[in-house]
Motif scaffolding. Sequence first.
Motif, mmCIF file in Angstrom:
data_model
loop_
_atom_site.group_PDB
_atom_site.id
_atom_site.type_symbol
_atom_site.label_atom_id
_atom_site.label_comp_id
_atom_site.label_asym_id
_atom_site.label_seq_id
_atom_site.Cartn_x
_atom_site.Cartn_y
_atom_site.Cartn_z
ATOM 1 N N ASP A 1 5.126 119.906 70.370
ATOM 2 C CA ASP A 1 5.327 119.563 71.343
ATOM 3 C C ASP A 1 4.767 120.563 72.476
ATOM 4 O O ASP A 1 4.910 120.613 73.516
ATOM 5 N N GLY A 2 2.912 120.498 72.397
ATOM 6 C CA GLY A 2 2.423 120.990 73.625
ATOM 7 C C GLY A 2 2.449 122.107 72.931
ATOM 8 O O GLY A 2 2.102 122.918 71.923
ATOM 9 N N GLY A 3 1.053 123.057 73.920
ATOM 10 C CA GLY A 3 0.398 123.990 73.224
ATOM 11 C C GLY A 3 1.925 125.558 73.462
ATOM 12 O O GLY A 3 2.843 125.615 74.200
ATOM 13 N N LEU A 4 1.922 126.124 72.138
ATOM 14 C CA LEU A 4 2.323 127.225 71.465
ATOM 15 C C LEU A 4 1.939 128.954 72.276
ATOM 16 O O LEU A 4 3.545 130.346 72.778
ATOM 17 N N GLU A 5 0.492 128.947 72.457
ATOM 18 C CA GLU A 5 0.563 130.707 72.937
ATOM 19 C C GLU A 5 -0.903 130.509 72.640
ATOM 20 O O GLU A 5 -1.811 129.577 73.422
ATOM 21 N N GLY A 6 -1.871 131.162 74.047
ATOM 22 C CA GLY A 6 -2.899 131.792 74.796
ATOM 23 C C GLY A 6 -2.426 130.756 75.613
ATOM 24 O O GLY A 6 -2.033 129.715 76.559
ATOM 25 N N LEU A 7 -3.730 130.025 76.203
ATOM 26 C CA LEU A 7 -4.150 129.087 77.356
ATOM 27 C C LEU A 7 -3.883 127.603 76.633
ATOM 28 O O LEU A 7 -3.435 126.878 78.010
ATOM 29 N N GLU A 8 -3.616 127.343 75.422
ATOM 30 C CA GLU A 8 -3.145 126.278 75.094
ATOM 31 C C GLU A 8 -2.019 126.508 75.744
ATOM 32 O O GLU A 8 -0.819 124.897 76.404
ATOM 33 N N ARG A 9 -0.742 127.207 76.045
ATOM 34 C CA ARG A 9 0.414 127.868 76.930
ATOM 35 C C ARG A 9 0.169 126.641 78.187
ATOM 36 O O ARG A 9 1.185 126.607 78.730
ATOM 37 N N THR A 10 -0.879 128.600 78.888
ATOM 38 C CA THR A 10 -0.322 128.215 80.112
ATOM 39 C C THR A 10 -0.977 127.474 80.673
ATOM 40 O O THR A 10 -0.860 127.218 82.185
ATOM 41 N N LEU A 11 -1.999 127.048 80.595
ATOM 42 C CA LEU A 11 -2.485 125.560 80.398
ATOM 43 C C LEU A 11 -2.332 124.202 80.634
ATOM 44 O O LEU A 11 -3.052 123.170 80.571
ATOM 45 N N ASN A 12 -0.693 124.379 79.504
ATOM 46 C CA ASN A 12 -0.591 122.936 79.054
ATOM 47 C C ASN A 12 -0.678 121.775 79.864
ATOM 48 O O ASN A 12 -1.149 120.836 79.212
ATOM 49 N N ALA A 13 -0.214 122.080 81.012
ATOM 50 C CA ALA A 13 0.270 121.236 82.150
ATOM 51 C C ALA A 13 -1.428 119.875 82.385
ATOM 52 O O ALA A 13 -1.972 118.948 82.538
ATOM 53 N N GLU A 14 -2.238 121.090 82.580
ATOM 54 C CA GLU A 14 -3.534 120.197 83.141
ATOM 55 C C GLU A 14 -4.071 120.083 81.926
ATOM 56 O O GLU A 14 -4.915 118.398 81.587
#
Length: 465
Positions: free
Chosen positions: A71-84
Motif C-alpha cells: 500500500d505504499g512506503g512503510l519505513e524511511g524515505l519510502e514512507r515520508t516521501l511516499n506522495a512525491e
Amino acid sequence: MWTAAFLAFTSLLPAFFKLSWAGEPRVNAVTPTRGAIRLMDGTLVAVHTPQGRQYPLGPMAANVVGFLGADGGLEGLERTLNAELAQGKSQTLTLNGTIQAAAEQVLEEAVKRVEAASGSVVVMDRHTGHLLAVANWPTFDPGAWAGTVPAQWRNRAFVDEYEPGSVIKALTVAALLEENLTSPAQVYETPMRRPYAGTVINDLVPHPSVLRTWEILRYSSNVGMTRLIENVPPMTLHRAFQAFGLGLAVELPGPTANGSLAAPDRWTPLTQATMSFGQGLSVTNLQMAAAFNVIANDGVYIAPRLSPDQPRRTRRVLRPDVARTMQRLLHAVIDEGIQSRAELPGYHVGGKTGTAQVAIGGRYSSEVFTSTFAGFFPAEQPRYTVTVMVRGAKREYQGSQLAAPIFRDITAYILSMNGALPALIPPPTTHEADEVGAQSDRAAERSARASREAAGPEAGPVHGP
C-alpha cells in the motif's frame, strides 16, 4: 618518515578498492511508476522495475531509505516521501556511496566485536552540511524486509536519544570562551574528588591537582567542569546549548528526535554541573554532528541536509577566533591523550570522547554504557565532522576504547578515497597550547574593551573576568 608515511597511506588502498563497488551498481532506466531514490553521484538505491521495487545496493543506507509495502512506503524515505515518489518524482540524497559503505563496514565490525546492542555513525561535510554517511546497526535488506523485525528498521542516528557524556565538555568550554568566562590557560584547583551541591563529584583519569581549562578537556575532568560553571547563570549555558542545536528539532525528510534539554529555571547547581559534562540531557547522533560541526566550521551552525535541494540554513554561534581556538585545543586533546586510538600517524584530527551510563528503569545502570566520539579532520583545515555512538558494548565500552577507533578507521577510508598525503605539521606541544591560551586571553580582552567602548561610558563591562 616519508617511507613510513607512504607505507601507511598505501596500506589503505586495498580497503578503498574493496569499497569501490559502492559507486558502481546501476539499474537500466525504465519508465517509472514510482520515483527513484539516488545517491549524490546518481547511483540508484531504490528504483521501480517491471518486477517491482528494487534496492540495487541491498542493505546500504537501508535505515535511511526504508522500504515499500503493498500500500505504499512503510519505513524511511519510502514512507515520508511516499506522495512525491508515488507521483514519479525521483529523489537525490547527499550520501556518498564510498563513505557510506566505509562507515557501515567499520561500525558493523566494531559492534559485533564487542557484542554491543546498537550503534550509529554520522559523517557531515563541514562546509555544506551535507550528510555524507548515515550508518546504523542493526540494519536489514529492504528487498527482504518481511523477514526482519522493527528494531532493525530504525534510523538510530536520527531518532535514538542518549546522554552524550564527556563529548559535551567541548561545547561547554566553547560556550564559556565565547562569553569570556574562562580562557584556555586559566588555572583551577582540581582534586580527584570534590564535594559539590550536596554530592561528591569524582574523576576517573588521574591528573594533577591544578589544571588549566584546556587540560580539563585533556583529562576529561568532571571536577574541573564544576569549577568552570559554578558561577555561570543557567540561562547562559542553556542559551549556548540551544545555539548548538541541542533540544531543538532538525528538519529533514523522515522522522528525527529533538533530544531533551530542560528549561533553565528548572536547573539546580547539581543539574547544571552534570549537564556541563553530559548527563541529565539527551541528544541524537545527528544533533551531536551538527553541534560539533560548529567548531569545525569556524563557529557557524549549518543545518544538516539529506537532500541537495534543501535550503542551506546557517547561524553564527561562536566567534571565529573562539572556534579556531577550540579546533587547536581539541587537536591537543587527541595528540596528548589518545593519539593512536583516534588518528593515523601523520594525519591530525580534533575531537572528544564520551562514556555515559544508561538510565534503565529510572536508575543509572552499572553495566550498560554509551560510548561516543565527536570529532573533525583534518585538524589543520577541517573538512569532515564525524560522530560515533555505540550502546551496550559488553567489553571495551569506554569511548576511547571503542568509539575513537571507529572514528579513526572511518577517517582512514576517507583519506584514502581523497588520496590525502600526511600533514607536515607536528603535533602541538603543551607549550603551544599555553600560547593558544595566552592569545585567546588577549583576544578576549580586546573584544571586551571594544564592546565597552561601543556601549558607552555608563554601560560598564559586558562580561566579567
